[in-house]
Write a protein that holds these residues in place. Sequence first.
Motif, PDB file in Angstrom:
ATOM      1  N   VAL A 147       6.465   3.119   3.792  1.00 45.34           N
ATOM      2  CA  VAL A 147       5.358   3.838   3.090  1.00 45.34           C
ATOM      3  C   VAL A 147       5.798   3.933   1.735  1.00 45.34           C
ATOM      4  CG1 VAL A 147       4.112   5.973   2.804  1.00 45.34           C
ATOM      5  CG2 VAL A 147       4.640   5.170   5.179  1.00 45.34           C
ATOM      6  N   HIS A 148       5.117   3.332   0.759  1.00 43.83           N
ATOM      7  CA  HIS A 148       5.405   3.317  -0.603  1.00 43.83           C
ATOM      8  C   HIS A 148       4.475   4.624  -1.220  1.00 43.83           C
ATOM      9  CE1 HIS A 148       7.380  -0.693  -0.143  1.00 43.83           C
ATOM     10  NE2 HIS A 148       6.247  -0.991   0.286  1.00 43.83           N
ATOM     11  N   GLN A 149       4.871   5.404  -1.995  1.00 46.25           N
ATOM     12  CA  GLN A 149       4.389   6.596  -2.530  1.00 46.25           C
ATOM     13  C   GLN A 149       4.563   6.294  -3.970  1.00 46.25           C
ATOM     14  OE1 GLN A 149       6.234  10.291  -2.664  1.00 46.25           O
ATOM     15  NE2 GLN A 149       4.410  11.415  -2.140  1.00 46.25           N
ATOM     16  N   ILE A 150       3.485   6.183  -4.690  1.00 45.80           N
ATOM     17  CA  ILE A 150       3.722   5.509  -6.153  1.00 45.80           C
ATOM     18  C   ILE A 150       2.671   6.439  -7.021  1.00 45.80           C
ATOM     19  CG2 ILE A 150       3.398   3.713  -7.558  1.00 45.80           C
ATOM     20  CD1 ILE A 150       3.205   1.838  -5.019  1.00 45.80           C
ATOM     21  N   TYR A 151       3.094   6.966  -7.974  1.00 48.18           N
ATOM     22  CA  TYR A 151       2.309   7.811  -9.169  1.00 48.18           C
ATOM     23  C   TYR A 151       0.987   6.723  -9.516  1.00 48.18           C
ATOM     24  CZ  TYR A 151       5.298  11.761  -9.103  1.00 48.18           C
ATOM     25  OH  TYR A 151       6.062  12.627  -9.092  1.00 48.18           O
ATOM     26  N   ALA A 152      -0.186   7.333  -9.011  1.00 47.36           N
ATOM     27  CA  ALA A 152      -1.208   6.499  -9.613  1.00 47.36           C
ATOM     28  C   ALA A 152      -1.416   6.025 -10.932  1.00 47.36           C
ATOM     29  CB  ALA A 152      -2.622   7.086  -8.742  1.00 47.36           C
ATOM     30  N   HIS A 153      -0.933   6.908 -11.646  1.00 47.57           N
ATOM     31  CA  HIS A 153      -1.201   6.770 -13.214  1.00 47.57           C
ATOM     32  C   HIS A 153      -0.314   5.502 -13.732  1.00 47.57           C
ATOM     33  CE1 HIS A 153       0.284   7.119 -17.428  1.00 47.57           C
ATOM     34  NE2 HIS A 153      -1.195   7.462 -17.468  1.00 47.57           N
ATOM     35  N   VAL A 180      -0.768  -3.110   5.939  1.00 42.96           N
ATOM     36  CA  VAL A 180      -1.587  -2.322   6.772  1.00 42.96           C
ATOM     37  C   VAL A 180      -2.845  -1.755   5.777  1.00 42.96           C
ATOM     38  CG1 VAL A 180      -1.980  -0.249   8.014  1.00 42.96           C
ATOM     39  CG2 VAL A 180       0.279  -1.419   8.000  1.00 42.96           C
ATOM     40  N   GLY A 181      -2.512  -1.231   4.573  1.00 43.80           N
ATOM     41  CA  GLY A 181      -3.562  -0.997   3.763  1.00 43.80           C
ATOM     42  C   GLY A 181      -3.055   0.168   2.574  1.00 43.80           C
ATOM     43  N   ALA A 182      -4.004   0.590   1.795  1.00 45.01           N
ATOM     44  CA  ALA A 182      -3.653   1.331   0.643  1.00 45.01           C
ATOM     45  C   ALA A 182      -4.623   2.689   0.540  1.00 45.01           C
ATOM     46  CB  ALA A 182      -3.540   0.475  -0.741  1.00 45.01           C
ATOM     47  N   GLU A 183      -4.065   3.714   0.059  1.00 48.88           N
ATOM     48  CA  GLU A 183      -4.960   4.967  -0.103  1.00 48.88           C
ATOM     49  C   GLU A 183      -4.594   5.569  -1.244  1.00 48.88           C
ATOM     50  OE1 GLU A 183      -5.623   7.524   3.028  1.00 48.88           O
ATOM     51  OE2 GLU A 183      -3.341   7.610   3.598  1.00 48.88           O
ATOM     52  N   LEU A 184      -5.489   6.402  -1.656  1.00 48.29           N
ATOM     53  CA  LEU A 184      -5.300   7.408  -3.012  1.00 48.29           C
ATOM     54  C   LEU A 184      -5.231   8.683  -2.420  1.00 48.29           C
ATOM     55  CD1 LEU A 184      -4.807   6.701  -5.821  1.00 48.29           C
ATOM     56  CD2 LEU A 184      -7.198   7.554  -6.299  1.00 48.29           C
ATOM     57  N   GLU A 185      -4.211   9.312  -2.469  1.00 49.69           N
ATOM     58  CA  GLU A 185      -4.297  10.772  -2.089  1.00 49.69           C
ATOM     59  C   GLU A 185      -3.765  11.633  -3.325  1.00 49.69           C
ATOM     60  OE1 GLU A 185      -3.000  11.771   1.654  1.00 49.69           O
ATOM     61  OE2 GLU A 185      -2.048  13.725   0.909  1.00 49.69           O
ATOM     62  N   ALA A 186      -4.568  12.519  -3.971  1.00 45.34           N
ATOM     63  CA  ALA A 186      -4.107  13.225  -5.074  1.00 45.34           C
ATOM     64  C   ALA A 186      -3.660  12.538  -6.027  1.00 45.34           C
ATOM     65  CB  ALA A 186      -3.117  14.554  -4.525  1.00 45.34           C
ATOM     66  N   GLU A 187      -2.134  12.657  -6.413  1.00 43.27           N
ATOM     67  CA  GLU A 187      -1.751  11.877  -7.725  1.00 43.27           C
ATOM     68  C   GLU A 187      -1.181  10.667  -7.248  1.00 43.27           C
ATOM     69  OE1 GLU A 187      -0.962  12.916 -11.499  1.00 43.27           O
ATOM     70  OE2 GLU A 187      -2.759  12.583 -10.399  1.00 43.27           O
ATOM     71  N   PHE A 188      -1.087  10.139  -5.900  1.00 42.59           N
ATOM     72  CA  PHE A 188      -0.422   9.237  -5.507  1.00 42.59           C
ATOM     73  C   PHE A 188      -1.169   8.120  -4.890  1.00 42.59           C
ATOM     74  CE2 PHE A 188       2.736  12.827  -4.929  1.00 42.59           C
ATOM     75  CZ  PHE A 188       3.599  12.481  -5.748  1.00 42.59           C
ATOM     76  N   LEU A 189      -0.798   6.792  -5.118  1.00 48.99           N
ATOM     77  CA  LEU A 189      -1.319   5.875  -4.358  1.00 48.99           C
ATOM     78  C   LEU A 189      -0.360   5.444  -3.315  1.00 48.99           C
ATOM     79  CD1 LEU A 189      -3.564   3.450  -4.060  1.00 48.99           C
ATOM     80  CD2 LEU A 189      -1.711   2.015  -5.054  1.00 48.99           C
ATOM     81  N   TYR A 190      -0.804   5.358  -2.134  1.00 47.82           N
ATOM     82  CA  TYR A 190       0.111   5.154  -0.965  1.00 47.82           C
ATOM     83  C   TYR A 190      -0.084   3.560  -0.584  1.00 47.82           C
ATOM     84  CZ  TYR A 190       1.283   9.940  -0.234  1.00 47.82           C
ATOM     85  OH  TYR A 190       1.900  11.124  -0.351  1.00 47.82           O
ATOM     86  N   ILE A 191       0.893   2.736  -0.289  1.00 50.82           N
ATOM     87  CA  ILE A 191       0.680   1.464   0.249  1.00 50.82           C
ATOM     88  C   ILE A 191       1.697   1.538   1.514  1.00 50.82           C
ATOM     89  CG2 ILE A 191       1.191  -0.939  -0.222  1.00 50.82           C
ATOM     90  CD1 ILE A 191       0.916  -0.282  -3.215  1.00 50.82           C
ATOM     91  N   TYR A 192       0.850   0.849   2.479  1.00 51.12           N
ATOM     92  CA  TYR A 192       1.553   0.880   3.819  1.00 51.12           C
ATOM     93  C   TYR A 192       1.925  -0.530   4.238  1.00 51.12           C
ATOM     94  CZ  TYR A 192      -0.699   5.546   3.898  1.00 51.12           C
ATOM     95  OH  TYR A 192      -1.036   6.793   3.391  1.00 51.12           O
TER      96      TYR A 192
END
Lengths: 579, 165
Positions: free
Chosen positions: B44-50, B98-110
């Motif tokens: 799980v990659h948790q990345i600041y969307a900005h 697997v996919g990616a999704e945006l949640e609050a400030e973070f983009l998650y890549i799975y």
Amino acid sequence: MMVGVNKQFVGTGEFTLEFGDFEVHITVPADHIVASTGTLQNPNAVLTDEQQDRLEQAQDSDTPVFIVTPQEAMANEQEGTDETVTWIFEAENVRDFAWASSRKYIWDALGHQQEGAAYPVVMAMSFYPSEAEPLWSQYSTHAVAHTMDVYSDFSFDYPYPTAISVNGWENGGMEYPMITFNGYRPVEDEETGERTYSRRTKYGLISVIIHEVGHIYFPMTVNSDERQWTWMDEGLNTFLQFMAEREWEDDYPSRRGDPANITNYMLSQNQVPIMTNSESVLQLGNNAYGKPATALTILRETVMGRELFDFAFKEYSERWMFKRPTPSDLFRTLEDASAVDLDWFWRGWFYTTDHVDIALSDIREYSISTQDPEIEFPIQRQEEAEEPVSLTQIRNAVLPKRVEEFPELEDLYNENDEFTVSNVDRNEYTSFREGLEDWELELLDQSIADGLMVYFLDFENIGGLVMPLPIRLEYANGESEDIMLPAEIWRRSPHQVTRLFLSDQAIVAVELDPLFQIADTDRNNNRIPQQIQRSRIELYRSNNPTRDLMADLLVELEQAETGEEADAGNDVPLQSTGE
Amino acid sequence: MRLHSLILFALLAVQPAVQVQAHLEQTLLTTVAFNSRTQRLEVVHQIYAHDVEHAFGNLVQAEGGLDNVPAQALVGVELGKTFKLWKLDGEEIPLALVGAELEAEFLYIYQEAGITAIPESMRVEHGMLRNYWPNMRNYLNVDYGAVIKSLIFSDNDGVKTITNE
């Protein structure tokens, strides 16, 4: 006395300075607008009458007023000049002095009212080029004023006559007394020229302005030493930034401050205690901003409560404004102003790298015994009857038994089981009741009449940090109750504690930290009966409504990369390796 | 839908790397853990969307911005390629996106891999966003059950070894 200033700068600790008074003469091209620390001393020489009128109007306005409109700025930047003018600013009791100058500046202003303060009206102002529009005129000055609204509630009246946000470099921020430089601009569409901005740019701008203007309180006024303890201004400021963001709008996308956001960092190996010197800190953002901000959030919401915390935090701010506090001054003030012993909290959160992982390891349920053999023995008989018969006895069923072969071996013990009430039992019960004091007897009879159940909840401290225990008790009748066990429960036994509950309702489930308020890093051991905590990927697979669209896109993108023709009819989700 | 992935890296390479950071550092957090229920290695990659929005600029804009699934897919594919795992003998652990999704400030890549257990030691390459943000620091936590082991990837860091020994 200056503490910690005379040290070689090696890159992380920014700066710390003493207070002083400034008079600064800034000579710039005559068409420039200057934004600066301090109060402008010669407005008649550098501003038009109209600009001065607008400034006066802005003092009492509820919304920002343009001092230089976008149209005027656009016209101004077209011309150019060979003439110069000198802007004169004076600033008292400031740690530093900074200024900015450009012919491109749009300038708006709003009077922030703080009755009874040394500066009853503070001019909240923004300076930015047309490239920052339409974002900046909408949000910048409002964010400056909002910062003062919230921070002053938590600390003291804003102590200077102006608070300025200047559009600076992209994606950054920097603070000075009365003036801050903040990034974030819209992007221009290459084809249409239209400027748009994303959610991240909007909230990024608001957050960075709150943060940098917040620094005018900490450390520009409460003058802690960032060279020595970065967290003393960054951590406190990030905490208040989180408070201000939460008061900007509900569900504001805050980066830091919420306990759930810090757990991954607190589990990692690459960390040092918050109290580490600035130059030696690993993971600066989490160490000096995120973790101390979260610690203060937890102190306020969970450990001390808002009333005590807010009073103590305000006391610290007022006591140390225009002075040079060290960490012990903060720790001591929050304790002596609240009368709460927080030594355990400072030790755990600021001096160690322990994390929070508390397990609800067991629940034991008991009912209160009447001790009356006429009541208890039949219950015990029933309980024994409900236990499974031993496997050996079941398989021995076909074997002859000696007492069946020789019936004379049976006596009264074979005829009456161990739960048959005897006179000895009755006499023991009578003497038990006679031995009780009246109040004990009353309490026992009342508890039995109420049907009280006794529960022992066992907690294990796995991560090392002791914390209060927020508990949710779920009852058989469908109701639930939230209870907070203070951290002092751990004081004689920091690794394992047991708490007794009496309840007239059967408890069917217990959850530790149901509101995610203590930064518990492992929620798999927080509930009995256990609830499987699914991983992010499992949740994504089961909940995400866009999952199929994503799967199609991934196939399409992968095929495009490998040079294959994308098959429009192919809707097979991308399979994981190994399937 | 227009796809831009083929030209992405060429563009990233010429982006000016002049970001000046007074106060906020660029970081992301990657967590690697073995899920015994699903028998998969989960990444799980948790990345600041900005930070992603900046790095991908017009490419994300062209897909309607990072709030939209096509942009998230594009970013997921491109950034997914910059994280690699190998066993110590050099055999790559193939990670599927697997996919990616945006949640609050973070983009998650799975990402995930169908392997039977987490290797005690692995070689790791983590170039995510580091060619765009010169001061990017990529934090890695590998969950070995009883203990979490961590690495940091920054500056000129190449392949590193993580081990539970």
